[in-house]
Design a protein around this motif. Structure first.
Motif, short mmCIF file in Angstrom:
data_model
loop_
_atom_site.label_atom_id
_atom_site.label_comp_id
_atom_site.label_asym_id
_atom_site.label_seq_id
_atom_site.Cartn_x
_atom_site.Cartn_y
_atom_site.Cartn_z
N PRO A 576 35.57 37.71 18.23
CA PRO A 576 36.50 37.96 19.36
C PRO A 576 36.14 37.19 20.63
CG PRO A 576 35.00 39.79 19.10
CD PRO A 576 34.71 38.86 17.96
N GLU A 577 35.72 35.95 20.47
CA GLU A 577 35.38 35.10 21.62
C GLU A 577 35.41 33.65 21.15
OE1 GLU A 577 31.22 34.97 22.70
OE2 GLU A 577 30.69 36.12 20.90
N GLY A 578 35.33 32.73 22.08
CA GLY A 578 35.18 31.33 21.72
C GLY A 578 36.49 30.58 21.62
N THR A 579 36.37 29.24 21.53
CA THR A 579 37.50 28.32 21.48
C THR A 579 37.75 27.88 20.05
OG1 THR A 579 36.98 27.51 23.69
CG2 THR A 579 38.38 26.10 22.33
N LEU A 580 39.02 27.78 19.67
CA LEU A 580 39.38 27.34 18.33
C LEU A 580 39.82 25.89 18.36
CD1 LEU A 580 39.68 28.37 15.36
CD2 LEU A 580 42.13 28.54 15.84
N LEU A 581 39.18 25.06 17.52
CA LEU A 581 39.48 23.64 17.43
C LEU A 581 39.94 23.30 16.03
CD1 LEU A 581 36.25 22.27 19.17
CD2 LEU A 581 38.47 22.73 20.25
N LEU A 582 40.83 22.32 15.94
CA LEU A 582 41.21 21.73 14.66
C LEU A 582 40.55 20.37 14.55
CD1 LEU A 582 42.89 21.51 12.02
CD2 LEU A 582 44.70 20.46 13.41
N GLU A 702 42.26 21.01 20.53
CA GLU A 702 42.07 22.41 20.94
C GLU A 702 43.36 23.18 20.69
OE1 GLU A 702 40.91 25.03 24.91
OE2 GLU A 702 40.09 23.00 24.65
N LEU A 703 43.25 24.25 19.91
CA LEU A 703 44.44 25.04 19.55
C LEU A 703 44.58 26.30 20.37
CD1 LEU A 703 44.54 24.80 15.65
CD2 LEU A 703 45.56 23.28 17.34
N GLY A 704 43.47 26.89 20.81
CA GLY A 704 43.57 28.14 21.54
C GLY A 704 42.26 28.88 21.53
N SER A 705 42.35 30.20 21.62
CA SER A 705 41.14 31.01 21.73
C SER A 705 41.31 32.31 20.96
CB SER A 705 40.83 31.30 23.20
OG SER A 705 41.93 31.97 23.80
N ALA A 706 40.17 32.99 20.79
CA ALA A 706 40.16 34.25 20.06
C ALA A 706 40.50 35.40 20.99
CB ALA A 706 38.80 34.46 19.42
N THR A 707 41.00 36.48 20.40
CA THR A 707 41.30 37.71 21.13
C THR A 707 40.62 38.87 20.41
OG1 THR A 707 43.31 38.20 19.88
CG2 THR A 707 43.54 36.76 21.80
#
Length: 740
Positions: A576-582, A702-707
């Protein structure tokens, strides 16, 4: 069973006489496509099978590979080795799904034993017709039950694999099973006979009449009545006897009682014993009536060719025979000293003909002693290697036209996530004991499994599978993609590919278009494995997977292993944290590349297969390094179902994702559903470090982030797909829901 006229002519020329009935049957089986690779062997030289890690390459019961680095087992003896093998049991699994699949597991495990190794992991790759067909479900359920029953009983964990559904498997499913074993340089045994005068000892179950002509049966198209007419060619397994054989084999190897070994598989005793001595440039004298039997009045041909399971043929020095018999007795296994290694021909004798045996049985006491009849007397090398190779025509398959459907994006997402091909396979692997042996660090359901090899303090990552949607439209490009896909799975767990084995499945090679597709998968798989510096150290070929429903798609199952320090790996699920990358392309090329995707399979479209990364080896190596970084929270390969399915698989009830695909407004379907391999999703606390690592190797987006709410929100242009982990889990339970 009947020897083809051209083959009979060659045999007669070599022998200088007509073959006996037993010889003709033996040649017919050992010269079959299943055993002799008559249509495929000329193509297999495309594979690079050498490397400093390769100890034993193709040609033995299993390959042997040294784990990298300086390592020894707990006793300080030798470098740690793993064995790798893969086999198909396709036709038997159509006729009898439970026994066909179960004996496929038993056979590949015995291949492992014959190298002096202890089996530590299984992987199964399964292919069936459309899931909504009742016959496909019947085969699917029976095959999974057979694999789980046998693997669970023998105590070998099934930790990896794949399941695919495709209409062209309706008349001919595929069951491909791989096994990994553990040994070291002190324990290594091969299938090469060592010395004339050594005894040949048969250990294991008694020989019956089951599986007669199995090698021939595997080398023919399936007939419409195969489920009833070919039932006698299917072997029947006994996993409890196999477990005893595994433990007995350990004692025999530990005590150094075995000079060489071969398991009894295709063509039974005749195949195993003749191949064993032929590899050593030797011969044998075998007395067939010495074989322990479970059925009365068996003929020489039946004893020679029956494929009864759970049997091993050992070469043993004369002074060690008594101890081998003691070990067999301790484990309640049958044991027969059936003959010896010679420096002459491969000779099998039998005490009297069937007519004499019948006469003796009816005459009671006082019958005259029966004469010993020579039923086989041939050169072992000619028997094993004399089959001529087939010269076949091939045609390259046509490229599909571009025909893209127009589908609502939310409808497409829901359909693809719940497709049997991309849905959860939990129904399958929950039936397997994947914890037995206490080595499984990462089990099934992830990108790759990880087995703890404590002897070398290394984790062994295992990935296995193919992609019929890919290779049916683009055999060459699809096979290259399959190799990269398996390597990416391994890299996602932080491991570097070490070696691979393949199971090359095709239809009737006498059809030019079918053979052309088969050539394509061989060349594509070989090229990408060489690019990845991953030697293909062994494998299996299964042709004539053709039926009244037509040929199967060319299907190159690849089982690949990789290694890493330690046994831990980043999870597939996000935190539930951090940045999501492709890592990799977004799929927004000027021309769509959705070919081979589940999206087009579900919505009846066609397109070109996507291009692969320009530097695939660098992508794999860099991804493994990033996966092992302390800042990395999760890694997941992007493959079947594309980015949409990969994102859906990463969310849980504890953590969700809010993502936006940049620049996807003009081609939202391409962005979400294209299946270019060599891509991965990386969740990290340090996105800049990931970008730096992949600089010049692959693009990073960069696609987004976790919730922390378990929801998934995907913004694609002016559309948003909104759902949550519970709804996704319910949709992905397609198989479980249908089969419970």
């Amino acid at each position: 069973m009947s020897l083809a006229d051209p083959d009979r002519k060659l045999v007669v020329e070599e022998l200088g006489r007509e073959p006996t009935a037993a010889e003709a049957a033996l040649f017919e089986n050992l010269w079959s496509e299943h055993c002799a690779y008559r249509s495929s062997r000329p193509l297999l030289s495309a594979f690079e099978s050498e490397g400093e890690q390769v100890v034993v390459g193709p040609g033995d019961d299993a390959a042997v590979v040294a784990l990298p680095g300086e390592n020894a087992d707990d006793d300080g003896d030798g470098t740690t080795y793993i064995t790798m093998g893969i086999e198909s049991h396709n036709h038997p699994s159509y006729v009898d799904p439970f026994d066909g699949a179960a004996t496929g597991v038993g056979g590949i495990v015995r291949d492992t034993l014959s190298m002096g190794a202890y089996p530590i992991a299984l992987a199964d790759s399964l292919y069936f017709g459309e899931f909504d067909r009742e016959h496909s479900k019947y085969l699917f359920e029976g095959v999974v039950e057979g694999i789980s029953h046998y693997g669970n009983c023998i105590g070998v964990p099934t930790v990896a694999g794949s399941v695919d559904f495709h209409p062209d498997y309706e008349g001919n499913p595929l069951v491909n099973v791989a096994c990994v074993g553990l040994t070291n340089e002190e324990r290594l045994v091969t299938a090469e006979a060592q010395e004339p005068g050594n005894k040949l000892v048969l250990v294991g179950n008694a020989t019956g009449r089951d599986g007669l002509g199995g090698a021939s049966f595997a080398s023919e198209d399936l007939a419409e009545d195969a489920e009833t007419e070919d039932r006698p060619a299917v072997q029947v397994g006994d996993p409890y006897a196999e477990k005893l054989l595994i433990e007995a084999n350990e004692v025999l190897v530990d005590e150094g009682l075995i000079e060489s070994a071969r398991d009894l598989g295709a063509a039974g005793l005749g195949g195993a014993s003749s191949e064993l001595v032929a590899k050593g440039g030797l011969g044998a004298h075998i007395e067939l009536d010495r074989v322990h039997q479970r059925e009365p009045n068996m003929s020489a041909l039946e004893i020679l060719l029956a494929e009864s399971q759970e049997r091993m043929c050992y070469e043993v020095e004369p002074e060690n025979v008594d101890r081998v018999e003691e070990v067999a007795e301790k484990f309640d296994l049958g044991c027969s000293v059936i003959g010896e290694v010679t420096d002459g021909n491969y000779v099998c004798t039998f005490e009297g003909s069937e007519a004499q045996r019948a006469s003796d049985d009816s005459s009671g006491d006082g019958a005259e002693p029966r004469e010993r009849e020579t039923v086989v007397d041939v050169d072992a090398y000619f028997l094993g290697e004399g089959a001529p190779m087939n010269e076949l025509e091939s045609e390259e398959p046509d490229q599909p036209p571009t025909d893209l459907p127009e589908v609502d994006l939310v409808e497409a997402f829901e359909t693809i996530v719940s497709s049997p091909n991309t849905a959860s396979k939990r129904w399958v692997y929950r039936q397997y004991d994947h914890e037995v042996g206490v080595r499984t660090s990462v089990g099934p359901g992830d990108d790759a499994a990880i087995i703890a090899v404590r002897e070398a303090e290394q984790g062994l990552a295992i990935s296995s599978g193919a992609a019929p949607n890919w290779t049916s439209i683009a055999p060459y490009a699809g096979a290259r993609a399959i190799a990269l896909e398996n390597a990416t799975n391994i890299a996602a767990k932080g491991a570097i590919p070490l070696a691979a084995v393949d199971c090359l499945n095709g239809g009737n090679p006498e059809k030019p278009d079918v053979y052309g597709g088969f050539e394509g998968i061989v060349d594509g798989l070989a090229e990408m494995c060489e690019t990845l510096s991953t030697p293909v150290v062994g494998g299996n070929v299964s042709l004539y997977n053709d039926s009244v429903a037509g040929p199967i798609p060319p299907t190159p199952t690849l089982a690949m292993v990789g290694t890493k320090d330690g046994y831990d790996a980043p999870p597939l699920s996000v935190a539930p944290e951090g940045t999501l990358l492709l890592v990799g392309d977004l799929g927004l090329a000027s021309e769509p590349q959705l070919g081979g995707s589940e999206y087009l399979a579900r919505f009846d479209g066609s397109d070109r297969f996507p291009a692969l990364p320009e530097e695939p080896a660098a992508v794999v190596e860099t991804l493994a390094s990033v996966a092992n970084d302390d800042a990395t929270l999760a890694v997941h390969d992007v493959s079947h179902g594309g980015l949409a399915v990969a994102l859906a698989e990463m969310v849980t009830g504890d953590a969700g994702l809010e993502v936006s695909i940049p620049g996807a407004g003009d081609d939202p379907a391409g962005a979400l559903f294209h299946e270019q391999p060599g891509r991965a999703l990386v969740q990290t606390r340090s996105p800049d470090a990931v970008r730096e690592a992949f600089d010049g190797v692959a693009p990073v987006h960069e696609l987004g982030s976790a919730t922390a709410d378990g929801r998934l929100s995907i913004a694609v242009g002016d559309r948003t797909i909104a759902t949550d982990a519970a709804a996704i889990a319910d949709r992905r339970a397609t198989i479980e829901r249908e089969l419970q």
